[in-house]
Design a protein around this motif. Structure first.
Motif, PDB file in Angstrom:
ATOM      1  N   HIS A  23       8.684  -2.880  -7.662  1.00  0.00           N
ATOM      2  CA  HIS A  23      10.013  -3.488  -7.752  1.00  0.00           C
ATOM      3  C   HIS A  23      10.159  -4.617  -6.727  1.00  0.00           C
ATOM      4  CE1 HIS A  23      14.274  -3.686  -8.537  1.00  0.00           C
ATOM      5  NE2 HIS A  23      14.513  -3.555  -7.241  1.00  0.00           N
ATOM      6  N   GLU A  24       9.878  -4.309  -5.466  1.00  0.00           N
ATOM      7  CA  GLU A  24      10.128  -5.277  -4.387  1.00  0.00           C
ATOM      8  C   GLU A  24       9.204  -6.486  -4.457  1.00  0.00           C
ATOM      9  OE1 GLU A  24       9.983  -3.542  -0.535  1.00  0.00           O
ATOM     10  OE2 GLU A  24      11.643  -2.158  -0.916  1.00  0.00           O
ATOM     11  N   GLN A  25       7.970  -6.280  -4.924  1.00  0.00           N
ATOM     12  CA  GLN A  25       7.015  -7.382  -4.917  1.00  0.00           C
ATOM     13  C   GLN A  25       6.747  -7.897  -6.316  1.00  0.00           C
ATOM     14  OE1 GLN A  25       3.608  -6.570  -2.493  1.00  0.00           O
ATOM     15  NE2 GLN A  25       4.827  -5.680  -0.852  1.00  0.00           N
ATOM     16  N   ALA A  26       7.736  -7.713  -7.205  1.00  0.00           N
ATOM     17  CA  ALA A  26       7.515  -8.055  -8.612  1.00  0.00           C
ATOM     18  C   ALA A  26       7.042  -9.501  -8.790  1.00  0.00           C
ATOM     19  CB  ALA A  26       8.785  -7.797  -9.413  1.00  0.00           C
ATOM     20  N   ASP A  27       7.677 -10.428  -8.069  1.00  0.00           N
ATOM     21  CA  ASP A  27       7.321 -11.837  -8.255  1.00  0.00           C
ATOM     22  C   ASP A  27       5.894 -12.115  -7.792  1.00  0.00           C
ATOM     23  OD1 ASP A  27       9.844 -12.179  -9.189  1.00  0.00           O
ATOM     24  OD2 ASP A  27      10.618 -13.178  -7.398  1.00  0.00           O
ATOM     25  N   GLU A  28       5.556 -11.570  -6.610  1.00  0.00           N
ATOM     26  CA  GLU A  28       4.202 -11.795  -6.098  1.00  0.00           C
ATOM     27  C   GLU A  28       3.154 -11.167  -7.016  1.00  0.00           C
ATOM     28  OE1 GLU A  28       6.461 -10.604  -3.175  1.00  0.00           O
ATOM     29  OE2 GLU A  28       5.234 -11.251  -1.440  1.00  0.00           O
ATOM     30  N   LEU A  29       3.427  -9.938  -7.459  1.00  0.00           N
ATOM     31  CA  LEU A  29       2.455  -9.265  -8.317  1.00  0.00           C
ATOM     32  C   LEU A  29       2.249 -10.034  -9.617  1.00  0.00           C
ATOM     33  CD1 LEU A  29       3.613  -5.575  -7.744  1.00  0.00           C
ATOM     34  CD2 LEU A  29       1.573  -6.685  -6.810  1.00  0.00           C
ATOM     35  N   ALA A  30       3.341 -10.566 -10.161  1.00  0.00           N
ATOM     36  CA  ALA A  30       3.234 -11.337 -11.401  1.00  0.00           C
ATOM     37  C   ALA A  30       2.381 -12.587 -11.174  1.00  0.00           C
ATOM     38  CB  ALA A  30       4.625 -11.721 -11.897  1.00  0.00           C
ATOM     39  N   ALA A  31       2.608 -13.257 -10.045  1.00  0.00           N
ATOM     40  CA  ALA A  31       1.844 -14.478  -9.755  1.00  0.00           C
ATOM     41  C   ALA A  31       0.364 -14.154  -9.603  1.00  0.00           C
ATOM     42  CB  ALA A  31       2.376 -15.139  -8.487  1.00  0.00           C
ATOM     43  N   ARG A  32       0.073 -13.006  -9.002  1.00  0.00           N
ATOM     44  CA  ARG A  32      -1.334 -12.677  -8.729  1.00  0.00           C
ATOM     45  C   ARG A  32      -2.035 -12.111  -9.969  1.00  0.00           C
ATOM     46  NH1 ARG A  32      -0.059  -9.865  -2.844  1.00  0.00           N
ATOM     47  NH2 ARG A  32       1.137 -11.638  -2.058  1.00  0.00           N
ATOM     48  N   ALA A  33      -1.295 -11.376 -10.781  1.00  0.00           N
ATOM     49  CA  ALA A  33      -1.910 -10.753 -11.948  1.00  0.00           C
ATOM     50  C   ALA A  33      -1.956 -11.717 -13.136  1.00  0.00           C
ATOM     51  CB  ALA A  33      -1.151  -9.491 -12.334  1.00  0.00           C
ATOM     52  N   GLY A  34      -1.130 -12.726 -13.102  1.00  0.00           N
ATOM     53  CA  GLY A  34      -1.087 -13.660 -14.220  1.00  0.00           C
ATOM     54  C   GLY A  34      -0.072 -13.273 -15.288  1.00  0.00           C
ATOM     55  N   ALA A  35       0.652 -12.183 -15.045  1.00  0.00           N
ATOM     56  CA  ALA A  35       1.703 -11.743 -15.969  1.00  0.00           C
ATOM     57  C   ALA A  35       2.567 -10.734 -15.215  1.00  0.00           C
ATOM     58  CB  ALA A  35       1.097 -11.081 -17.202  1.00  0.00           C
ATOM     59  N   PRO A  36       3.817 -10.569 -15.628  1.00  0.00           N
ATOM     60  CA  PRO A  36       4.645  -9.555 -14.960  1.00  0.00           C
ATOM     61  C   PRO A  36       4.014  -8.164 -15.114  1.00  0.00           C
ATOM     62  CG  PRO A  36       5.985 -10.960 -16.389  1.00  0.00           C
ATOM     63  CD  PRO A  36       4.552 -11.294 -16.672  1.00  0.00           C
ATOM     64  N   VAL A  37       4.137  -7.357 -14.076  1.00  0.00           N
ATOM     65  CA  VAL A  37       3.631  -5.980 -14.110  1.00  0.00           C
ATOM     66  C   VAL A  37       4.848  -5.066 -14.079  1.00  0.00           C
ATOM     67  CG1 VAL A  37       2.160  -4.281 -12.986  1.00  0.00           C
ATOM     68  CG2 VAL A  37       1.556  -6.709 -12.879  1.00  0.00           C
ATOM     69  N   GLU A  38       5.082  -4.372 -15.193  1.00  0.00           N
ATOM     70  CA  GLU A  38       6.325  -3.603 -15.340  1.00  0.00           C
ATOM     71  C   GLU A  38       6.054  -2.122 -15.511  1.00  0.00           C
ATOM     72  OE1 GLU A  38       8.752  -6.966 -17.966  1.00  0.00           O
ATOM     73  OE2 GLU A  38       8.315  -4.976 -18.797  1.00  0.00           O
ATOM     74  N   LEU A  39       6.982  -1.306 -15.038  1.00  0.00           N
ATOM     75  CA  LEU A  39       6.908   0.132 -15.295  1.00  0.00           C
ATOM     76  C   LEU A  39       7.351   0.417 -16.726  1.00  0.00           C
ATOM     77  CD1 LEU A  39       8.301   2.317 -12.365  1.00  0.00           C
ATOM     78  CD2 LEU A  39       6.011   2.342 -13.383  1.00  0.00           C
ATOM     79  N   ALA A  40       6.512   1.120 -17.484  1.00  0.00           N
ATOM     80  CA  ALA A  40       6.890   1.503 -18.844  1.00  0.00           C
ATOM     81  C   ALA A  40       7.466   2.910 -18.866  1.00  0.00           C
ATOM     82  CB  ALA A  40       5.672   1.434 -19.752  1.00  0.00           C
ATOM     83  N   GLY A  41       7.047   3.730 -17.897  1.00  0.00           N
ATOM     84  CA  GLY A  41       7.547   5.094 -17.849  1.00  0.00           C
ATOM     85  C   GLY A  41       6.932   5.847 -16.690  1.00  0.00           C
ATOM     86  N   VAL A  42       7.603   6.910 -16.284  1.00  0.00           N
ATOM     87  CA  VAL A  42       7.137   7.729 -15.171  1.00  0.00           C
ATOM     88  C   VAL A  42       7.170   9.183 -15.625  1.00  0.00           C
ATOM     89  CG1 VAL A  42       7.509   8.390 -12.764  1.00  0.00           C
ATOM     90  CG2 VAL A  42       8.141   6.085 -13.526  1.00  0.00           C
ATOM     91  N   ALA A  43       5.998   9.816 -15.637  1.00  0.00           N
ATOM     92  CA  ALA A  43       5.946  11.213 -16.069  1.00  0.00           C
ATOM     93  C   ALA A  43       5.987  12.123 -14.849  1.00  0.00           C
ATOM     94  CB  ALA A  43       4.671  11.477 -16.868  1.00  0.00           C
ATOM     95  N   VAL A  44       6.961  13.021 -14.836  1.00  0.00           N
ATOM     96  CA  VAL A  44       7.083  13.977 -13.739  1.00  0.00           C
ATOM     97  C   VAL A  44       7.391  15.353 -14.331  1.00  0.00           C
ATOM     98  CG1 VAL A  44       7.879  12.308 -12.018  1.00  0.00           C
ATOM     99  CG2 VAL A  44       9.540  13.451 -13.501  1.00  0.00           C
ATOM    100  N   ARG A  45       7.121  16.389 -13.529  1.00  0.00           N
ATOM    101  CA  ARG A  45       7.375  17.735 -14.034  1.00  0.00           C
ATOM    102  C   ARG A  45       8.850  18.086 -13.988  1.00  0.00           C
ATOM    103  NH1 ARG A  45       3.132  21.825 -11.391  1.00  0.00           N
ATOM    104  NH2 ARG A  45       3.359  20.259  -9.766  1.00  0.00           N
ATOM    105  N   ARG A  46       9.520  17.583 -12.926  1.00  0.00           N
ATOM    106  CA  ARG A  46      10.933  17.933 -12.750  1.00  0.00           C
ATOM    107  C   ARG A  46      11.787  16.660 -12.720  1.00  0.00           C
ATOM    108  NH1 ARG A  46       8.191  21.923  -9.991  1.00  0.00           N
ATOM    109  NH2 ARG A  46       7.821  20.580  -8.209  1.00  0.00           N
ATOM    110  N   PRO A  47      12.131  16.153 -13.910  1.00  0.00           N
ATOM    111  CA  PRO A  47      12.853  14.878 -13.996  1.00  0.00           C
ATOM    112  C   PRO A  47      14.159  14.854 -13.187  1.00  0.00           C
ATOM    113  CG  PRO A  47      12.069  15.538 -16.171  1.00  0.00           C
ATOM    114  CD  PRO A  47      11.824  16.703 -15.254  1.00  0.00           C
ATOM    115  N   HIS A  48      14.823  15.997 -13.032  1.00  0.00           N
ATOM    116  CA  HIS A  48      16.127  15.970 -12.349  1.00  0.00           C
ATOM    117  C   HIS A  48      15.996  15.540 -10.887  1.00  0.00           C
ATOM    118  CE1 HIS A  48      14.429  19.955 -11.484  1.00  0.00           C
ATOM    119  NE2 HIS A  48      15.082  19.855 -10.348  1.00  0.00           N
ATOM    120  N   LYS A  49      14.777  15.629 -10.336  1.00  0.00           N
ATOM    121  CA  LYS A  49      14.592  15.214  -8.939  1.00  0.00           C
ATOM    122  C   LYS A  49      14.481  13.697  -8.779  1.00  0.00           C
ATOM    123  CE  LYS A  49      11.872  17.456  -6.160  1.00  0.00           C
ATOM    124  NZ  LYS A  49      10.573  18.022  -5.690  1.00  0.00           N
ATOM    125  N   HIS A  50      14.414  12.978  -9.905  1.00  0.00           N
ATOM    126  CA  HIS A  50      14.176  11.534  -9.829  1.00  0.00           C
ATOM    127  C   HIS A  50      15.196  10.783 -10.677  1.00  0.00           C
ATOM    128  CE1 HIS A  50      10.236  12.336  -7.964  1.00  0.00           C
ATOM    129  NE2 HIS A  50      10.172  13.349  -8.809  1.00  0.00           N
TER     130      HIS A  50
END
Lengths: 439, 439
Positions: A23-50
């Motif tokens: 999140h914080e380095q989205a612009d830098e990561l995009a510049a370095r990777a050549g495309a935006p790098v986005e979270l598509a999903g986060v799998a966790v065992r206990r979703p209520h904690k997040h």
């Protein structure tokens, strides 16, 4: 530019940092990777904690890793299952994988590598060894034109913290472990760290990369630090040494008994206090590499922790993303050398053996005689505590290099002698980097 | 498998090692690169000196780099021309390039990078900084997901050998230089090393990679070690410091006077004797990297010499060859940040100023008054040598962090005062890694 979409498996200490940095380095990561790098999903065992992750959350990890819109899977769950099944599914579905999972890689790395190859995708795992320290990429790539002869390092911060604390304060193992637990350096169940399993996984990964051969965690001889006493540490100091839990990977040229082979082992050992590894204290990691042309190299930094580990994960993620944007792939498994793993019994090191004996004339001679009878040459032997009135004395023997099997047989016999009250400790003495290093 | 064919430009100390390793490790290199890596030709100025290379030799470098059967050009000539023209020709002709040429990269790196991009080929240069130490690949790739804030290191072995020798023996600069020359650590004309130009080229390369911005050697403030005296080294020891020639690259956040900016500079500086860089002695190199997530890292090893430098060249060569075999390209120039370079006058460091003054009451007060008048805050001032009968005394002032421009103005005024016989030395004091590092 079409974004690179990332599925994150696990959202503990490291996962949270990965989310933050994405999140914080989205612009830098995009510049370095050549495309935006986005979270598509986060799998966790206990979703209520997040709850803050909102719609990104899912408890269906298997569904997430094969989802159409996912390009890369980042795994920071740890452990063998369900991580193995999920990563194999992801690779089969054509997703590139970034993982910090040393246990899985050490146990079943080749299966993952083969799945990645079959799909023509990347498998990166810099974060699996020595956290933030760039170590695997140098071994895999920078030193690809050289012959590595040895990798030796402090790769477990918990045990290094405990041993450093024992050395600094004279504390017992139990007290130092308690302090490490209180400060968050040791887990409630410290076994993976203090019994050396974590370091053994890392040794398997390092040996595989360094020597271009498959080394499994089961191939790694592994001893932990539970038996190290304040007395051992004091004895090391007397020898101008310190005790460190080392992961040592070596390539041994062919000799009369074996073809060219590798060894990978983890144990607490005495090393000279002047060696660069000796001054690596606290939770820091450092790895010493020797190669024929490059000579001696050392890498030093934070081996664990959320942010340092996430740094390594994101470095891999940028590489994998760039490969997907520009085409091309990172280095694959390189195991062409197929070298046998040397049994620990054939290993030759020096030993520091400490015995409690009957305080009687001739005992030292009996003891040293047993070493000679087993072909173990003695560098120094000394006896202390004679005439202390309780009828016992302490004998310390330091050997020259001797085969592990011969030493073990010697110690077995010694332990059964009437004049020996007990074998106090047997510690290896490693003279790493004999050529001498500046500093 | 169609071999990857390599044109080697230059056959001095490094070139000979490249030839040797290509030959001795041919099987391993082929396994790692995915195809045999063969020498197609070696361009040298004086072919008669390399008769053993037979038909491979040519004095027509320009013809060699554009030859149909050449895939990769390895350049170890050094210097700006003819290297620049040859590499631009090679890149234009679609050859990938591996170079160890720090001077050329620091002066004209972007032109090479643009030529590589235009042809879609690789430009690798690990050997240009810190010899065998894998440093550029970690900066470019491993830390690509992190924000590097500082790179500070000992990147010139000649000057480190000289300063180490002065510190160990109390020798003068001239005597230590003579010893370095005699032992082969310094060249007959040592200017590139002792005046800091070699380190400045490396600083420009490091700053460019670390901060994703273009930094040219002309942007690097550069001072060498010729003026460092045995007295300076003794004064450093009094402060619990040692003097090292440092290459320092820093990113500075925006403040009232400037937007976010970078600085790159080379000068001898006092650093705490407890800092890991302080114990890097002799011809060794070490580089300390700080990044937001990774924390503090250190890389250590041999920074020069034929075999270590060749190790770095061959690591790059394997990467470039693999990219040609499998498709894909390594990282390109990443200069998206386009940060301004901070003028040296705005830099804030601490200073150690040593003055020869008239031995008279009130002089210390006059001196410290001048510091105050220029807004330079003093951490400690002491006067020695009073009443030594020759009418002069020594005053040493250590400042808090102050702008370079204010310090320079202060020293100018001090030098003109009647009570000052002379300004003995002005040395910066760098408190690298204030957070404290284990070891």
């Amino acid at each position: 530019m079409k974004p690179i979409r990332v599925a994150l498996l696990g959202c503990g200490t490291v996962g949270r940092e990965v989310v933050r940095l994405l999140h914080e380095q989205a612009d830098e990561l995009a510049a370095r990777a050549g495309a935006p790098v986005e979270l598509a999903g986060v799998a966790v065992r206990r979703p209520h904690k997040h709850a803050d992750l909102g719609d990104l959350l899912t408890s269906d990890a298997s569904g997430l890793v094969t989802r159409e819109d996912v390009d890369v899977v980042v795994e920071v769950i740890g452990g063998i299952e369900p991580a193995r099944t999920l990563l194999l599914e992801a690779l089969k579905a054509g997703k590139s994988v970034v993982t910090a999972n040393k246990a899985l890689l050490a146990e079943d790395g080749p299966a993952l590598a083969e799945a990645a190859d079959a799909s023509g995708v990347d498998l990166y795992f810099e974060a699996s060894v020595a956290g933030a320290i760039p170590l695997l990429r140098p071994l895999r790539e920078s030193l690809a034109g050289d012959r590595i002869t040895r990798v030796a390092g402090i790769v477990n911060g918990t045990t290094n913290f405990i041993l450093s604390a024992m050395a600094a304060s004279g504390a017992s193992y139990a007290d130092a472990l308690e302090e490490a637990t209180r400060l968050g350096y040791a887990e409630a169940d410290p076994s993976a760290d203090v019994d050396g399993y974590d370091a053994a996984s890392k040794a398997a990964i390092l040996a595989s990369l360094a020597f271009h051969t498959r080394v499994n965690s089961a191939d790694v001889h592994c001893e932990g630090i539970r038996a190290v006493t304040a007395g051992d540490i004091a004895a090391a100091a007397t020898m101008g040494c310190v005790i460190k839990l080392l992961a040592i990977c070596e390539r041994t040229p062919a000799d009369e008994s074996m073809p060219e082979s590798v060894s990978a082992r983890v144990y607490p050992a005495m090393i000279p206090a002047t060696h660069p590894l000796a001054s690596v204290d606290g939770a820091f990691n450092a790895v010493f590499v020797e190669a024929e042309a490059a000579g001696q190299l050392m890498f030093y930094g934070q081996g664990a922790g959320g942010a340092p580990t996430a740094s390594a994960v994101l470095g891999d993620l940028v590489a994998v993303a760039r490969n997907r944007v520009l085409g091309g792939r990172g280095p694959r498994e390189s195991a062409y050398a197929s070298l046998p793993v040397r049994p620990i019994g054939t290993l030759r090191t020096r030993y520091h053996v400490s015995l409690e004996v009957v305080d009687r004339a001739g005992v030292l001679s009996t003891i040293t005689g047993e070493f000679a009878r087993h072909g173990v040459s003695i560098a120094a032997a000394r006896q202390t505590g004679e005439g202390n009135g309780n009828g016992s004395a302490r004998i310390v023997v330091v050997t020259h290099k001797a085969p592990e099997a011969a030493l073990a047989a010697t110690v077995d016999v010694l332990a059964g002698l009437d004049v020996v009250h007990g074998v106090h400790s047997v510690l290896r003495v490693e003279d790493l980097g004999r050529k001498g290093v500046a500093g």
